[in-house]
Design a protein around this motif. Structure first.
Motif, PDB file in Angstrom:
ATOM      1  N   GLN A  42       0.800  -1.221   0.000  1.00  0.00           N
ATOM      2  CA  GLN A  42       0.000   0.000   0.000  1.00  0.00           C
ATOM      3  C   GLN A  42       0.836   1.275   0.000  1.00  0.00           C
ATOM      4  OE1 GLN A  42      -2.379  -0.570   3.482  1.00  0.00           O
ATOM      5  NE2 GLN A  42      -3.668  -2.109   2.516  1.00  0.00           N
ATOM      6  N   ARG A  43       2.138   1.153   0.072  1.00  0.00           N
ATOM      7  CA  ARG A  43       2.983   2.334   0.203  1.00  0.00           C
ATOM      8  C   ARG A  43       2.835   3.292  -0.977  1.00  0.00           C
ATOM      9  NH1 ARG A  43       5.755  -1.260  -2.335  1.00  0.00           N
ATOM     10  NH2 ARG A  43       7.549  -0.803  -3.638  1.00  0.00           N
ATOM     11  N   SER A  44       2.513   2.779  -2.142  1.00  0.00           N
ATOM     12  CA  SER A  44       2.374   3.639  -3.316  1.00  0.00           C
ATOM     13  C   SER A  44       0.922   4.030  -3.595  1.00  0.00           C
ATOM     14  CB  SER A  44       2.954   2.931  -4.541  1.00  0.00           C
ATOM     15  OG  SER A  44       2.213   1.751  -4.804  1.00  0.00           O
ATOM     16  N   MET A  45       0.004   3.580  -2.754  1.00  0.00           N
ATOM     17  CA  MET A  45      -1.406   3.905  -2.969  1.00  0.00           C
ATOM     18  C   MET A  45      -1.722   5.271  -2.385  1.00  0.00           C
ATOM     19  SD  MET A  45      -3.062   0.222  -1.999  1.00  0.00           S
ATOM     20  CE  MET A  45      -4.725   0.668  -2.410  1.00  0.00           C
ATOM     21  N   ALA A  46      -2.544   6.008  -3.076  1.00  0.00           N
ATOM     22  CA  ALA A  46      -2.947   7.332  -2.603  1.00  0.00           C
ATOM     23  C   ALA A  46      -4.281   7.210  -1.873  1.00  0.00           C
ATOM     24  CB  ALA A  46      -3.054   8.292  -3.776  1.00  0.00           C
ATOM     25  N   PHE A  47      -4.221   6.917  -0.586  1.00  0.00           N
ATOM     26  CA  PHE A  47      -5.452   6.847   0.215  1.00  0.00           C
ATOM     27  C   PHE A  47      -5.390   7.970   1.241  1.00  0.00           C
ATOM     28  CE2 PHE A  47      -8.148   5.452   3.712  1.00  0.00           C
ATOM     29  CZ  PHE A  47      -9.303   5.158   3.024  1.00  0.00           C
ATOM     30  N   ALA A  48      -6.086   9.044   0.934  1.00  0.00           N
ATOM     31  CA  ALA A  48      -6.079  10.214   1.809  1.00  0.00           C
ATOM     32  C   ALA A  48      -7.059  10.004   2.959  1.00  0.00           C
ATOM     33  CB  ALA A  48      -6.467  11.451   1.011  1.00  0.00           C
ATOM     34  N   PRO A  49      -6.812  10.645   4.088  1.00  0.00           N
ATOM     35  CA  PRO A  49      -7.773  10.574   5.192  1.00  0.00           C
ATOM     36  C   PRO A  49      -9.163  10.987   4.712  1.00  0.00           C
ATOM     37  CG  PRO A  49      -5.757  11.634   5.913  1.00  0.00           C
ATOM     38  CD  PRO A  49      -5.639  11.447   4.425  1.00  0.00           C
ATOM     39  N   GLY A  50     -10.173  10.397   5.336  1.00  0.00           N
ATOM     40  CA  GLY A  50     -11.543  10.723   4.966  1.00  0.00           C
ATOM     41  C   GLY A  50     -12.176   9.730   4.011  1.00  0.00           C
ATOM     42  N   GLY A  51     -11.471   8.669   3.676  1.00  0.00           N
ATOM     43  CA  GLY A  51     -12.023   7.642   2.805  1.00  0.00           C
ATOM     44  C   GLY A  51     -12.786   6.602   3.620  1.00  0.00           C
ATOM     45  N   ILE A  52     -12.990   5.454   3.022  1.00  0.00           N
ATOM     46  CA  ILE A  52     -13.717   4.360   3.669  1.00  0.00           C
ATOM     47  C   ILE A  52     -12.804   3.138   3.715  1.00  0.00           C
ATOM     48  CG2 ILE A  52     -15.746   2.862   3.575  1.00  0.00           C
ATOM     49  CD1 ILE A  52     -17.072   5.099   1.853  1.00  0.00           C
ATOM     50  N   ILE A  96      -7.097   0.198  10.551  1.00  0.00           N
ATOM     51  CA  ILE A  96      -8.211   1.133  10.388  1.00  0.00           C
ATOM     52  C   ILE A  96      -7.825   2.551  10.788  1.00  0.00           C
ATOM     53  CG2 ILE A  96     -10.565   1.672  11.113  1.00  0.00           C
ATOM     54  CD1 ILE A  96     -10.967  -1.373  11.579  1.00  0.00           C
ATOM     55  N   ILE A  97      -7.525   2.752  12.054  1.00  0.00           N
ATOM     56  CA  ILE A  97      -7.332   4.101  12.589  1.00  0.00           C
ATOM     57  C   ILE A  97      -6.185   4.841  11.910  1.00  0.00           C
ATOM     58  CG2 ILE A  97      -6.777   5.406  14.678  1.00  0.00           C
ATOM     59  CD1 ILE A  97      -8.321   3.177  16.226  1.00  0.00           C
ATOM     60  N   SER A  98      -5.110   4.139  11.575  1.00  0.00           N
ATOM     61  CA  SER A  98      -3.955   4.798  10.950  1.00  0.00           C
ATOM     62  C   SER A  98      -4.313   5.469   9.625  1.00  0.00           C
ATOM     63  CB  SER A  98      -2.818   3.798  10.735  1.00  0.00           C
ATOM     64  OG  SER A  98      -3.186   2.821   9.788  1.00  0.00           O
ATOM     65  N   HIS A  99      -5.398   5.066   8.998  1.00  0.00           N
ATOM     66  CA  HIS A  99      -5.815   5.649   7.717  1.00  0.00           C
ATOM     67  C   HIS A  99      -6.822   6.786   7.885  1.00  0.00           C
ATOM     68  CE1 HIS A  99      -3.605   2.604   5.558  1.00  0.00           C
ATOM     69  NE2 HIS A  99      -4.150   1.693   6.333  1.00  0.00           N
ATOM     70  N   GLN A 100      -7.243   7.053   9.106  1.00  0.00           N
ATOM     71  CA  GLN A 100      -8.167   8.133   9.439  1.00  0.00           C
ATOM     72  C   GLN A 100      -9.394   8.171   8.515  1.00  0.00           C
ATOM     73  OE1 GLN A 100      -5.919  11.758   9.566  1.00  0.00           O
ATOM     74  NE2 GLN A 100      -4.418  10.919  10.975  1.00  0.00           N
ATOM     75  N   PRO A 101     -10.126   7.074   8.458  1.00  0.00           N
ATOM     76  CA  PRO A 101     -11.291   7.048   7.573  1.00  0.00           C
ATOM     77  C   PRO A 101     -12.484   7.805   8.165  1.00  0.00           C
ATOM     78  CG  PRO A 101     -11.201   5.030   8.808  1.00  0.00           C
ATOM     79  CD  PRO A 101      -9.961   5.812   9.181  1.00  0.00           C
ATOM     80  N   ARG A 102     -13.412   8.179   7.295  1.00  0.00           N
ATOM     81  CA  ARG A 102     -14.676   8.755   7.772  1.00  0.00           C
ATOM     82  C   ARG A 102     -15.693   7.653   8.021  1.00  0.00           C
ATOM     83  NH1 ARG A 102     -18.484   9.304   3.330  1.00  0.00           N
ATOM     84  NH2 ARG A 102     -17.382   8.968   1.381  1.00  0.00           N
ATOM     85  N   ALA A 103     -15.424   6.484   7.431  1.00  0.00           N
ATOM     86  CA  ALA A 103     -16.319   5.341   7.622  1.00  0.00           C
ATOM     87  C   ALA A 103     -15.504   4.047   7.562  1.00  0.00           C
ATOM     88  CB  ALA A 103     -17.408   5.324   6.549  1.00  0.00           C
ATOM     89  N   VAL A 104     -16.024   3.046   8.266  1.00  0.00           N
ATOM     90  CA  VAL A 104     -15.383   1.734   8.330  1.00  0.00           C
ATOM     91  C   VAL A 104     -16.451   0.680   8.067  1.00  0.00           C
ATOM     92  CG1 VAL A 104     -14.115   0.104   9.788  1.00  0.00           C
ATOM     93  CG2 VAL A 104     -13.773   2.578  10.084  1.00  0.00           C
ATOM     94  N   VAL A 105     -16.137  -0.270   7.216  1.00  0.00           N
ATOM     95  CA  VAL A 105     -17.024  -1.395   6.936  1.00  0.00           C
ATOM     96  C   VAL A 105     -16.304  -2.648   7.440  1.00  0.00           C
ATOM     97  CG1 VAL A 105     -18.219  -2.722   5.156  1.00  0.00           C
ATOM     98  CG2 VAL A 105     -17.970  -0.235   4.908  1.00  0.00           C
ATOM     99  N   VAL A 106     -16.973  -3.392   8.339  1.00  0.00           N
ATOM    100  CA  VAL A 106     -16.344  -4.569   8.949  1.00  0.00           C
ATOM    101  C   VAL A 106     -17.107  -5.829   8.536  1.00  0.00           C
ATOM    102  CG1 VAL A 106     -15.769  -5.728  11.121  1.00  0.00           C
ATOM    103  CG2 VAL A 106     -15.563  -3.234  10.945  1.00  0.00           C
ATOM    104  N   TYR A 107     -16.358  -6.796   8.002  1.00  0.00           N
ATOM    105  CA  TYR A 107     -16.902  -8.134   7.794  1.00  0.00           C
ATOM    106  C   TYR A 107     -15.941  -9.117   8.443  1.00  0.00           C
ATOM    107  CZ  TYR A 107     -18.560 -12.540   6.225  1.00  0.00           C
ATOM    108  OH  TYR A 107     -19.025 -13.826   6.238  1.00  0.00           O
TER     109      TYR A 107
END
Length: 182
Positions: A42-52, A96-107
């Motif tokens: 994931q190091r090269s992925m652009a996942f900004a805070p506020g995603g899911i 989860i928390i390290s990515h600072q999401p606005r929403a989390v989906v758990v399965y």
């Protein structure tokens, strides 16, 4: 050449043994190599805070079309195949928390109820406090984050645990009904 083949055979046997141990274990540390590999990928992925963030077991891990299926939403799959809800609790900060999401989906939870490869089966009642721990950790760090629980599916190969899956889904639905963020 035969020495190399002998070593290859022993290494393969050790690898299979490690995989079986990991799937049978309730210990969270057994997933450390997998999580390091996920972080490296994931190091090269652009996942900004506020995603899911989608977190959980193999149903998330092997959802290869997750990003395309959820477009235009910004999503990140954080599944580690064969894992249990009890192990996800331990890795909540990292996954989860390290990515600072606005929403989390758990399965998760299916492997807990099934008792993979002879590991101790958990009951439906065991899953609620585990999910509550995840919710508490996420909401302590990210109070406005929404958390969505995906009901545990009933796989045909695990027909013997369907009644327990129904009980778990009902108990978790009741728990989620008590908090508007769930």
């Amino acid at each position: 050449m035969t020495t190399l083949l002998a070593w290859s055979g022993w290494l393969a046997l050790l690898w299979v043994g490690w995989l079986l141990f990991r799937l049978r274990s309730d210990r969270a540390w057994v997933w450390w190599p997998t999580l390091c590999w996920m972080r490296w990928k994931q190091r090269s992925m652009a996942f900004a805070p506020g995603g899911i963030v989608f977190a959980g077991s193999s149903s998330i891990r092997y959802w290869d079309t997750l990003v395309a299926d959820m477009a235009p939403l910004r999503v990140l799959g954080q599944g580690f195949g064969g894992s249990k809800l009890s192990q996800l609790v331990t890795w909540t900060d990292r996954l989860i928390i390290s990515h600072q999401p606005r929403a989390v989906v758990v399965y998760s939870g299916e492997n807990d109820l099934a008792g993979l490869l002879g590991s101790r089966r958990k009951t439906a009642e065991d899953l609620v406090p585990l999910f509550a721990q995840i919710c508490e950790r996420v909401h302590t760090a990210l109070p406005l984050a929404r958390i969505f629980w995906v009901s545990i599916k009933k796989p045909p190969a695990r027909r013997e645990i369907w009644p327990e899956i129904d009980r778990a889904n009902n108990l978790l639905a009741e728990f989620c009904a008590g908090d508007p963020r769930l």
